[in-house]
Design a protein around this motif. Structure first.
Motif, PDB file in Angstrom:
ATOM      1  N   GLU A 107      32.556  82.097  24.087  1.00  0.00           N
ATOM      2  CA  GLU A 107      32.298  82.237  25.521  1.00  0.00           C
ATOM      3  C   GLU A 107      31.275  83.325  25.829  1.00  0.00           C
ATOM      4  O   GLU A 107      30.562  83.238  26.812  1.00  0.00           O
ATOM      5  CB  GLU A 107      33.603  82.552  26.255  1.00  0.00           C
ATOM      6  CG  GLU A 107      34.556  81.389  26.318  1.00  0.00           C
ATOM      7  CD  GLU A 107      35.817  81.745  27.081  1.00  0.00           C
ATOM      8  OE1 GLU A 107      35.820  82.749  27.817  1.00  0.00           O
ATOM      9  OE2 GLU A 107      36.795  81.010  26.935  1.00  0.00           O
ATOM     10  N   ARG A 108      31.245  84.362  25.024  1.00  0.00           N
ATOM     11  CA  ARG A 108      30.302  85.464  25.253  1.00  0.00           C
ATOM     12  C   ARG A 108      28.872  85.067  24.961  1.00  0.00           C
ATOM     13  O   ARG A 108      27.941  85.781  25.301  1.00  0.00           O
ATOM     14  CB  ARG A 108      30.649  86.653  24.353  1.00  0.00           C
ATOM     15  CG  ARG A 108      31.860  87.396  24.777  1.00  0.00           C
ATOM     16  CD  ARG A 108      31.995  88.700  24.031  1.00  0.00           C
ATOM     17  NE  ARG A 108      30.720  89.340  23.828  1.00  0.00           N
ATOM     18  CZ  ARG A 108      30.406  90.074  22.776  1.00  0.00           C
ATOM     19  NH1 ARG A 108      31.270  90.260  21.821  1.00  0.00           N
ATOM     20  NH2 ARG A 108      29.225  90.634  22.652  1.00  0.00           N
ATOM     21  N   ARG A 109      28.667  83.920  24.337  1.00  0.00           N
ATOM     22  CA  ARG A 109      27.335  83.536  23.880  1.00  0.00           C
ATOM     23  C   ARG A 109      26.294  83.537  24.994  1.00  0.00           C
ATOM     24  O   ARG A 109      25.222  84.104  24.848  1.00  0.00           O
ATOM     25  CB  ARG A 109      27.380  82.170  23.216  1.00  0.00           C
ATOM     26  CG  ARG A 109      26.015  81.744  22.760  1.00  0.00           C
ATOM     27  CD  ARG A 109      26.003  80.385  22.157  1.00  0.00           C
ATOM     28  NE  ARG A 109      24.619  80.070  21.837  1.00  0.00           N
ATOM     29  CZ  ARG A 109      24.250  79.230  20.929  1.00  0.00           C
ATOM     30  NH1 ARG A 109      25.141  78.579  20.249  1.00  0.00           N
ATOM     31  NH2 ARG A 109      22.982  79.005  20.706  1.00  0.00           N
ATOM     32  N   THR A 110      26.580  82.898  26.114  1.00  0.00           N
ATOM     33  CA  THR A 110      25.589  82.780  27.185  1.00  0.00           C
ATOM     34  C   THR A 110      25.181  84.146  27.709  1.00  0.00           C
ATOM     35  O   THR A 110      23.988  84.433  27.835  1.00  0.00           O
ATOM     36  CB  THR A 110      26.134  81.905  28.334  1.00  0.00           C
ATOM     37  OG1 THR A 110      26.481  80.635  27.798  1.00  0.00           O
ATOM     38  CG2 THR A 110      25.106  81.732  29.419  1.00  0.00           C
ATOM     39  N   THR A 151      25.516  87.084  26.257  1.00  0.00           N
ATOM     40  CA  THR A 151      24.852  87.853  25.206  1.00  0.00           C
ATOM     41  C   THR A 151      23.434  87.364  24.985  1.00  0.00           C
ATOM     42  O   THR A 151      22.507  88.162  24.828  1.00  0.00           O
ATOM     43  CB  THR A 151      25.659  87.772  23.895  1.00  0.00           C
ATOM     44  OG1 THR A 151      26.965  88.290  24.129  1.00  0.00           O
ATOM     45  CG2 THR A 151      24.989  88.558  22.787  1.00  0.00           C
ATOM     46  N   GLU A 152      23.241  86.055  24.984  1.00  0.00           N
ATOM     47  CA  GLU A 152      21.902  85.500  24.781  1.00  0.00           C
ATOM     48  C   GLU A 152      20.964  85.924  25.912  1.00  0.00           C
ATOM     49  O   GLU A 152      19.823  86.310  25.668  1.00  0.00           O
ATOM     50  CB  GLU A 152      21.970  83.981  24.686  1.00  0.00           C
ATOM     51  CG  GLU A 152      20.669  83.355  24.273  1.00  0.00           C
ATOM     52  CD  GLU A 152      20.807  81.886  23.899  1.00  0.00           C
ATOM     53  OE1 GLU A 152      19.778  81.298  23.551  1.00  0.00           O
ATOM     54  OE2 GLU A 152      21.910  81.326  23.966  1.00  0.00           O
ATOM     55  N   LEU A 153      21.446  85.887  27.139  1.00  0.00           N
ATOM     56  CA  LEU A 153      20.626  86.327  28.274  1.00  0.00           C
ATOM     57  C   LEU A 153      20.255  87.805  28.140  1.00  0.00           C
ATOM     58  O   LEU A 153      19.105  88.191  28.373  1.00  0.00           O
ATOM     59  CB  LEU A 153      21.353  86.086  29.592  1.00  0.00           C
ATOM     60  CG  LEU A 153      21.431  84.642  30.056  1.00  0.00           C
ATOM     61  CD1 LEU A 153      22.338  84.516  31.276  1.00  0.00           C
ATOM     62  CD2 LEU A 153      20.047  84.110  30.373  1.00  0.00           C
ATOM     63  N   GLN A 154      21.222  88.629  27.761  1.00  0.00           N
ATOM     64  CA  GLN A 154      20.947  90.058  27.592  1.00  0.00           C
ATOM     65  C   GLN A 154      19.952  90.297  26.463  1.00  0.00           C
ATOM     66  O   GLN A 154      19.066  91.142  26.577  1.00  0.00           O
ATOM     67  CB  GLN A 154      22.235  90.824  27.322  1.00  0.00           C
ATOM     68  CG  GLN A 154      23.123  90.946  28.524  1.00  0.00           C
ATOM     69  CD  GLN A 154      24.402  91.694  28.209  1.00  0.00           C
ATOM     70  OE1 GLN A 154      24.589  92.216  27.109  1.00  0.00           O
ATOM     71  NE2 GLN A 154      25.302  91.754  29.170  1.00  0.00           N
ATOM     72  N   LEU A 155      20.110  89.557  25.359  1.00  0.00           N
ATOM     73  CA  LEU A 155      19.172  89.720  24.244  1.00  0.00           C
ATOM     74  C   LEU A 155      17.752  89.375  24.660  1.00  0.00           C
ATOM     75  O   LEU A 155      16.818  90.128  24.398  1.00  0.00           O
ATOM     76  CB  LEU A 155      19.582  88.838  23.065  1.00  0.00           C
ATOM     77  CG  LEU A 155      20.732  89.337  22.205  1.00  0.00           C
ATOM     78  CD1 LEU A 155      21.136  88.263  21.208  1.00  0.00           C
ATOM     79  CD2 LEU A 155      20.352  90.611  21.488  1.00  0.00           C
ATOM     80  N   VAL A 156      17.589  88.222  25.298  1.00  0.00           N
ATOM     81  CA  VAL A 156      16.257  87.725  25.648  1.00  0.00           C
ATOM     82  C   VAL A 156      15.599  88.557  26.745  1.00  0.00           C
ATOM     83  O   VAL A 156      14.398  88.792  26.710  1.00  0.00           O
ATOM     84  CB  VAL A 156      16.326  86.237  26.059  1.00  0.00           C
ATOM     85  CG1 VAL A 156      15.018  85.750  26.636  1.00  0.00           C
ATOM     86  CG2 VAL A 156      16.732  85.385  24.861  1.00  0.00           C
ATOM     87  N   HIS A 157      16.376  89.016  27.697  1.00  0.00           N
ATOM     88  CA  HIS A 157      15.785  89.699  28.849  1.00  0.00           C
ATOM     89  C   HIS A 157      15.848  91.220  28.788  1.00  0.00           C
ATOM     90  O   HIS A 157      15.170  91.884  29.570  1.00  0.00           O
ATOM     91  CB  HIS A 157      16.442  89.213  30.139  1.00  0.00           C
ATOM     92  CG  HIS A 157      16.155  87.771  30.421  1.00  0.00           C
ATOM     93  ND1 HIS A 157      14.927  87.342  30.862  1.00  0.00           N
ATOM     94  CD2 HIS A 157      16.915  86.655  30.278  1.00  0.00           C
ATOM     95  CE1 HIS A 157      14.942  86.023  31.003  1.00  0.00           C
ATOM     96  NE2 HIS A 157      16.131  85.588  30.644  1.00  0.00           N
ATOM     97  N   MET A 158      16.646  91.759  27.853  1.00  0.00           N
ATOM     98  CA  MET A 158      16.781  93.211  27.834  1.00  0.00           C
ATOM     99  C   MET A 158      16.596  93.782  26.416  1.00  0.00           C
ATOM    100  O   MET A 158      15.675  94.566  26.186  1.00  0.00           O
ATOM    101  CB  MET A 158      18.157  93.620  28.375  1.00  0.00           C
ATOM    102  CG  MET A 158      18.364  95.101  28.460  1.00  0.00           C
ATOM    103  SD  MET A 158      19.853  95.626  29.359  1.00  0.00           S
ATOM    104  CE  MET A 158      21.139  94.663  28.609  1.00  0.00           C
ATOM    105  N   HIS A 159      17.455  93.413  25.481  1.00  0.00           N
ATOM    106  CA  HIS A 159      17.490  94.095  24.187  1.00  0.00           C
ATOM    107  C   HIS A 159      16.285  93.784  23.298  1.00  0.00           C
ATOM    108  O   HIS A 159      15.666  94.704  22.751  1.00  0.00           O
ATOM    109  CB  HIS A 159      18.790  93.767  23.451  1.00  0.00           C
ATOM    110  CG  HIS A 159      20.010  94.147  24.221  1.00  0.00           C
ATOM    111  ND1 HIS A 159      20.194  95.406  24.754  1.00  0.00           N
ATOM    112  CD2 HIS A 159      21.109  93.435  24.567  1.00  0.00           C
ATOM    113  CE1 HIS A 159      21.346  95.457  25.385  1.00  0.00           C
ATOM    114  NE2 HIS A 159      21.921  94.272  25.291  1.00  0.00           N
TER     115      HIS A 159
END
Length: 80
Positions: free
Chosen positions: A52-55, A57-65
């Protein structure tokens, strides 16, 4: 206390701040460790087993980290 031939060097304040900023978030630390072990890595593989955390986490990775680590020069990220 005198210096007996040993040298110590402290990173400049800006450099130290950059390092602590890069390592300041758990996901960035996890990503850097994963890249160290499996370079190169597709970020989708990194988030593949998160359920469930995937979406989020993926958004945070792509847009922030990932952009932050790339801008700081710690990784090379192909944004395509």
């Amino acid at each position: 206390m005198g210096n007996k031939g040993g040298h110590a060097c402290v990173a400049g304040s800006g450099e130290f701040d950059s390092i602590t900023d890069a390592l300041g978030h758990q996901e960035r630390r996890r990503l850097l460790v994963e890249l160290y072990d499996n370079d190169p890595l597709d970020y989708r593989e990194f988030v593949g087993d998160m359920g469930e955390r995937r979406t989020d986490t993926e958004l945070q990775l792509v847009h922030m980290h990932l952009p932050k680590l790339d801008d700081m020069g710690y990784i090379a990220w192909n944004r395509d």
